[in-house]
Design a protein around this motif. Structure first.
Motif, PDB file in Angstrom:
ATOM      1  N   ALA A  63      40.863  13.033  32.787  1.00 42.46           N
ATOM      2  CA  ALA A  63      40.654  14.328  33.598  1.00 42.46           C
ATOM      3  C   ALA A  63      41.115  14.823  34.503  1.00 42.46           C
ATOM      4  O   ALA A  63      40.906  14.317  35.914  1.00 42.46           O
ATOM      5  CB  ALA A  63      38.809  13.901  33.750  1.00 42.46           C
ATOM      6  N   GLU A  64      42.286  15.342  34.621  1.00 47.50           N
ATOM      7  CA  GLU A  64      43.132  15.907  35.552  1.00 47.50           C
ATOM      8  C   GLU A  64      43.697  16.560  35.621  1.00 47.50           C
ATOM      9  O   GLU A  64      44.253  17.057  34.436  1.00 47.50           O
ATOM     10  CB  GLU A  64      44.163  15.097  35.567  1.00 47.50           C
ATOM     11  N   THR A  65      43.197  17.870  36.685  1.00 50.78           N
ATOM     12  CA  THR A  65      43.592  19.626  36.769  1.00 50.78           C
ATOM     13  C   THR A  65      45.196  19.160  37.042  1.00 50.78           C
ATOM     14  O   THR A  65      45.644  19.399  38.661  1.00 50.78           O
ATOM     15  CB  THR A  65      42.595  19.980  37.417  1.00 50.78           C
ATOM     16  N   ARG A  66      45.873  19.535  36.265  1.00 56.51           N
ATOM     17  CA  ARG A  66      47.282  20.245  36.585  1.00 56.51           C
ATOM     18  C   ARG A  66      47.751  21.187  38.024  1.00 56.51           C
ATOM     19  O   ARG A  66      47.233  21.958  38.554  1.00 56.51           O
ATOM     20  CB  ARG A  66      48.607  21.274  35.711  1.00 56.51           C
ATOM     21  N   ALA A  67      48.582  20.750  38.798  1.00 57.71           N
ATOM     22  CA  ALA A  67      48.413  20.613  40.589  1.00 57.71           C
ATOM     23  C   ALA A  67      49.374  22.770  39.460  1.00 57.71           C
ATOM     24  O   ALA A  67      49.961  23.052  38.904  1.00 57.71           O
ATOM     25  CB  ALA A  67      49.970  20.667  40.889  1.00 57.71           C
ATOM     26  N   ALA A  71      41.238  24.782  35.965  1.00 57.95           N
ATOM     27  CA  ALA A  71      40.045  23.734  35.917  1.00 57.95           C
ATOM     28  C   ALA A  71      39.531  24.339  35.081  1.00 57.95           C
ATOM     29  O   ALA A  71      38.783  25.846  34.535  1.00 57.95           O
ATOM     30  CB  ALA A  71      39.153  23.908  37.270  1.00 57.95           C
ATOM     31  N   PRO A  72      39.004  23.164  33.902  1.00 62.83           N
ATOM     32  CA  PRO A  72      39.271  21.934  33.866  1.00 62.83           C
ATOM     33  C   PRO A  72      40.136  21.565  33.420  1.00 62.83           C
ATOM     34  O   PRO A  72      40.635  22.279  32.496  1.00 62.83           O
ATOM     35  CB  PRO A  72      37.908  20.785  33.367  1.00 62.83           C
ATOM     36  N   GLY A  73      41.087  20.449  33.787  1.00 62.40           N
ATOM     37  CA  GLY A  73      42.178  20.465  32.868  1.00 62.40           C
ATOM     38  C   GLY A  73      42.466  18.431  32.483  1.00 62.40           C
ATOM     39  O   GLY A  73      41.096  17.647  32.920  1.00 62.40           O
ATOM     40  N   TRP A  74      43.013  18.448  31.382  1.00 67.75           N
ATOM     41  CA  TRP A  74      43.290  16.869  30.907  1.00 67.75           C
ATOM     42  C   TRP A  74      44.509  17.056  30.796  1.00 67.75           C
ATOM     43  O   TRP A  74      45.225  17.530  30.007  1.00 67.75           O
ATOM     44  CB  TRP A  74      42.378  17.182  29.366  1.00 67.75           C
ATOM     45  N   GLY A 106      33.536  20.947  25.939  1.00 70.78           N
ATOM     46  CA  GLY A 106      33.827  22.340  26.460  1.00 70.78           C
ATOM     47  C   GLY A 106      35.308  22.688  27.036  1.00 70.78           C
ATOM     48  O   GLY A 106      34.719  24.053  27.476  1.00 70.78           O
ATOM     49  N   GLY A 107      36.170  22.277  26.761  1.00 76.54           N
ATOM     50  CA  GLY A 107      36.992  22.770  26.897  1.00 76.54           C
ATOM     51  C   GLY A 107      38.084  22.665  27.590  1.00 76.54           C
ATOM     52  O   GLY A 107      37.726  22.324  28.726  1.00 76.54           O
TER      53      GLY A 107
END
Ligand SMILES: CC(C)(COP(=O)(O)OP(=O)(O)OC[C@H]1O[C@@H](n2cnc3c(N)ncnc32)[C@H](O)[C@@H]1OP(=O)(O)O)[C@@H](O)C(=O)NCCC(=O)NCCS
Length: 162
Positions: A63-67, A71-74, A106-107
């Motif tokens: 569970a990490e949003t790209r710089a 959001a949300p990022g995977w 949730g995509g």
């Protein structure tokens, strides 16, 4: 090839990670930040029959949003198929499991730091390049690739990850 994918603990992915993605490096190089977070998910593909059934591929999600990304990022990491099992749909089965996981939570944006040698694989599944090529010492040239994943039917949009 009869391939099935199941969710596993991070520790189960490390031998194949080391063999395919960090050959010749110390075992600790196969431990990635966030591996044991509750929001992380690790998948293993298995093939073969009976006692000969073995792990032939792995993929992990964080569970990490790209710089600079939405959001949300995977983040997809540690995607690898054993050399003897390549070209048989193992990578596709793992990637689909990851896409399904993001959709069920949730995509959002699914992204990875792709080795350029694997960019064509990700492009087949709707990923597009989202940045400059960067050389990672000892591992090779990478580029960020990303795609959107819609929430699965019946799943609320947004950050639905546990
Ligand atoms: C990239 C990798 C995971 C692909 O796994 P795989 O199990 O061989 O992939 P699949 O057999 O499921 O291939 C699915 C499709 O992608 C294509 N494909 C696979 N690797 C590809 C590549 N490197 N470039 C372009 N297309 C590729 C296949 O031809 C197949 O296409 P088709 O559906 O038209 O037949 C695997 O080659 C690998 O582990 N490489 C070394 C480690 C690595 O680079 N990992 C990615 C780190 S970012």
């Amino acid at each position: 090839m009869d391939v099935s994918v199941r969710r596993v603990a991070a520790a189960a992915t490390r031998a194949l990670r080391l063999d395919v993605l960090r050959p010749g490096r110390p075992p600790e190089d196969a431990v990635y930040p966030g591996d044991d977070e509750a929001t992380s998910a690790h998948f293993a593909a298995e093939a073969g029959a009976g006692a000969g059934r073995e792990m032939v591929g792995i993929a992990s999600l964080y569970a990490e949003t790209r710089a600079g990304g939405p959001a949300p990022g995977w983040r997809l990491r540690g995607m690898a198929t054993a050399p003897s099992a390549r070209g048989a749909g193992v990578g596709a089965a793992l990637l689909n499991a990851c896409i399904d996981h993001v959709a069920a939570h949730g995509g959002g944006e699914l992204w990875c730091n792709a080795r350029v040698s694997a960019s064509g694989f990700y492009a087949r599944y709707g990923f597009e390049v989202a940045g400059e090529r960067v050389e990672i010492e000892g591992i090779g040239t990478h580029e960020v690739m990303r795609r959107s994943v819609s929430a699965a039917p019946g799943v609320a949009c947004g950050d639905g990850r546990p």
